[in-house]
Design an enzyme around this catalytic site. Structure first.
Site, PDB file in Angstrom:
ATOM      1  N   SER A 121       1.347  -1.442  -0.169  1.00  0.00           N
ATOM      2  CA  SER A 121      -0.279  -0.235  -0.105  1.00  0.00           C
ATOM      3  C   SER A 121       0.566   1.043   0.246  1.00  0.00           C
ATOM      4  O   SER A 121       1.839   0.561  -0.442  1.00  0.00           O
ATOM      5  CB  SER A 121      -1.077  -0.070   1.081  1.00  0.00           C
ATOM      6  OG  SER A 121      -0.317   0.597   2.428  1.00  0.00           O
ATOM      7  N   LYS A 122       0.493   2.847  -0.240  1.00  0.00           N
ATOM      8  CA  LYS A 122       1.128   3.238  -0.182  1.00  0.00           C
ATOM      9  C   LYS A 122       1.807   3.957   1.140  1.00  0.00           C
ATOM     10  O   LYS A 122       2.776   4.554   0.808  1.00  0.00           O
ATOM     11  CB  LYS A 122      -0.038   4.838  -0.432  1.00  0.00           C
ATOM     12  CG  LYS A 122      -1.099   4.342  -2.136  1.00  0.00           C
ATOM     13  CD  LYS A 122      -0.787   6.571  -2.731  1.00  0.00           C
ATOM     14  CE  LYS A 122      -1.730   6.109  -3.507  1.00  0.00           C
ATOM     15  NZ  LYS A 122      -1.082   5.722  -5.147  1.00  0.00           N
ATOM     16  N   ARG A 123       1.144   3.167   2.126  1.00  0.00           N
ATOM     17  CA  ARG A 123       1.786   3.879   3.356  1.00  0.00           C
ATOM     18  C   ARG A 123       3.355   3.832   3.382  1.00  0.00           C
ATOM     19  O   ARG A 123       4.319   4.151   4.278  1.00  0.00           O
ATOM     20  CB  ARG A 123       1.354   2.766   4.433  1.00  0.00           C
ATOM     21  CG  ARG A 123       0.904   3.515   5.360  1.00  0.00           C
ATOM     22  CD  ARG A 123      -0.665   2.507   6.669  1.00  0.00           C
ATOM     23  NE  ARG A 123      -0.474   1.201   6.926  1.00  0.00           N
ATOM     24  CZ  ARG A 123       0.260   0.656   7.255  1.00  0.00           C
ATOM     25  NH1 ARG A 123       0.454   1.409   8.127  1.00  0.00           N
ATOM     26  NH2 ARG A 123      -0.155  -0.641   7.241  1.00  0.00           N
TER      27      ARG A 123
END
Ligand code: GLU
Length: 470
Positions: free
Chosen positions: A242-244
């Site tokens: 994920s972008k996290r």
């Protein structure tokens, strides 16, 4: 398909607005396998979702693949444009009694689903065995595939092995919607068949589809291609990327300063290996890559490894090209370099290559070059500029003025000799000198810093700082 047919692979992205890194790796595996076998690598844009499949979204995919250096053979094929051909295949199945018209909807559909569940099998519509009347035909309806009720279907998968599905668990799939639009599973089969695809290499989220698709291939009387369902790429925590964790799309990796050849090498190695080789050329990858060697377990994106691979390719990169790429980073940060500045960067970037794992870091590490005179002197440096140090730097300026060999090495020696002649350690000179010439930016070893700045700029910055009133 006979075992002698030439290999044809394909990448079949849906243009949803980004080229995901997992998709990029799928494309890479398809491309490598085609090259490995002397086959072809085709591109199909699955643009049947008319709302999302904008021209801009298609462009993102094409740009991402090109940036990554993955050239496909021939023209890309657009799925939506082939809807008539897809309907033709549906008609064939209808004509041969392998598909049926179905009016099941609303409460009746819910009840049929419940009844199927209670009986322990997937949905079969009562229309499977009914003859529609003329008045039925005028009403909106779908067309379903008439799947076998019993037996198994085995997906021969080069990565997952043989995966067996019970036919009773596979419902009678809709292949044509009531608005006349063919569904994904049908379109994929017709396209792969017509494109002569021999190996379907794609994400393992499509493994279940492969079972249904195999049945439809057989019903159409077509050879089932070989499948290779490749596991996902997870984040460092083992969960879905994920972008996290920084980035998920190819464009984001580009913006973070990764070189395409580094990402290619890294992605090839992610979930596939050739002994302990971490760094290899495109030719080696193509020579070694076999889709059958792809791991069954999900891969994990490891930023430290990616950085290591990127550093390697930065060191190998041509100076001119690297300077342009770093200049692009400056431009994105709102500081456009002019041509002489880019040329200057190109002339010295060889000295700075070791200082950046990414193009962004190289931009940070080269910013001292473009600081404007008089460069700002930070407080710490001001504190170091006592009368004694100023006098010493003044003597250094005199000596540097005489210096002809402006190479990093000669300058390093010169600074050492100068400190000795002053009877002090280099620590009495280095920090003040660095503060004055770097303008508060990070800078490399002093010999390198002065070499990179050049004689005129070095002396200019020193003189600015030492001039009365500075
Ligand atoms: N269009 C599908 C996707 O983007 C891929 C279908 C396939 O490779 O068969 O997930």
């Amino acid at each position: 398909m006979s075992s002698a047919s030439p290999v044809v692979t394909r990448f079949a992205p849906s243009p949803t607005g980004s080229l995901h890194i997992g998709g990029a790796r799928t494309a890479l595996f398809n491309s490598l396998f085609a090259r490995h076998t002397g086959g072809k690598f085709l591109l199909r844009i699955e643009d049947t979702d008319r709302e999302r499949s904008t021209e801009a979204n298609v462009q993102v995919i094409l740009d991402g693949l090109r940036w990554l250096g993955l050239e496909w053979d021939g023209e890309p094929l657009f799925q939506f444009a082939r809807a008539d051909r897809h309907r033709e295949a549906v008609q064939q199945l209808l004509d041969e009694g392998k598909a049926y018209r179905c009016w099941l909807a609303g409460d009746e559909l819910t009840a049929a689903k419940e009844a199927a569940r209670a009986a322990g099998h997937a949905l079969r519509s009562p229309w499977r065995d009914r003859d529609p009347t003329a008045s039925d035909l005028a009403q909106p309806h779908v067309i379903r595939f008439k799947g076998p009720k019993n037996g198994d279907v085995v997906v021969r998968d080069l990565v997952q092995g043989d995966v067996t599905f019970r036919n009773r668990d596979l419902d009678d799939l809709i292949i044509l919607r009531s608005d006349g639009v063919p569904t994904y599973n049908l379109a994929v089969i017709v396209d792969d068949h017509d494109m002569g695809v021999t190996h379907v290499i794609r994400g393992d989220d499509h493994l279940n589809n492969a079972a249904r698709q195999s049945l439809i291939y057989q019903a159409l009387g077509w050879d089932v291609p070989l499948f290779a369902h490749v596991p996902m790429i997870n984040g460092t925590d083992g969960k879905k990327l994920s972008k996290r964790f920084g980035a998920t799309a190819v464009g984001e990796f580009a913006d973070l300063g990764y070189l395409p050849e580094a990402l290619r090498n890294y992605l090839a190695r992610l979930g596939w290996s050739h002994g302990d080789d971490e760094l290899f050329t495109d030719e080696q990858a193509a020579e070694w890559f076999d889709v059958a060697d792809v791991n069954k377990a999900p891969a994990q994106l490891d930023w430290a490894k990616l950085n290591h691979v990127n550093s390697h390719y930065i060191r190998l990169a041509d100076d001119e090209r690297l300077a342009r790429l770093v200049a692009d980073v400056y431009a994105r940060r709102g500081q456009a370099l002019n041509e002489p500045q880019v040329a200057r960067l190109a002339a010295v970037i060889g000295l700075l290559k070791d200082r950046g794992k990414t193009l962004l870091e190289l931009a940070d590490q080269s910013a001292f070059i473009f600081a404007q005179r008089p460069v700002s002197i930070d407080e710490k440096t001001s504190g170091l500029l006592t009368d004694e140090t100023r006098a010493r730097l003044g003597r250094l300026v005199d000596q540097l003025d005489q210096q002809n060999d402006w190479s990093a090495e000669a300058l390093g020696d010169k600074l050492k000799a100068f400190a000795e002649s002053e009877g002090v350690g280099f620590g009495k000179i280095g920090p003040a000198l660095r503060g004055v010439v770097s303008g508060g930016h990070p800078s490399p070893d002093m010999g390198i810093t002065l070499a990179v700045l050049g004689k005129v700029e070095t002396l200019g910055r020193l003189e600015d700082a030492l001039s009365p009133g500075a």
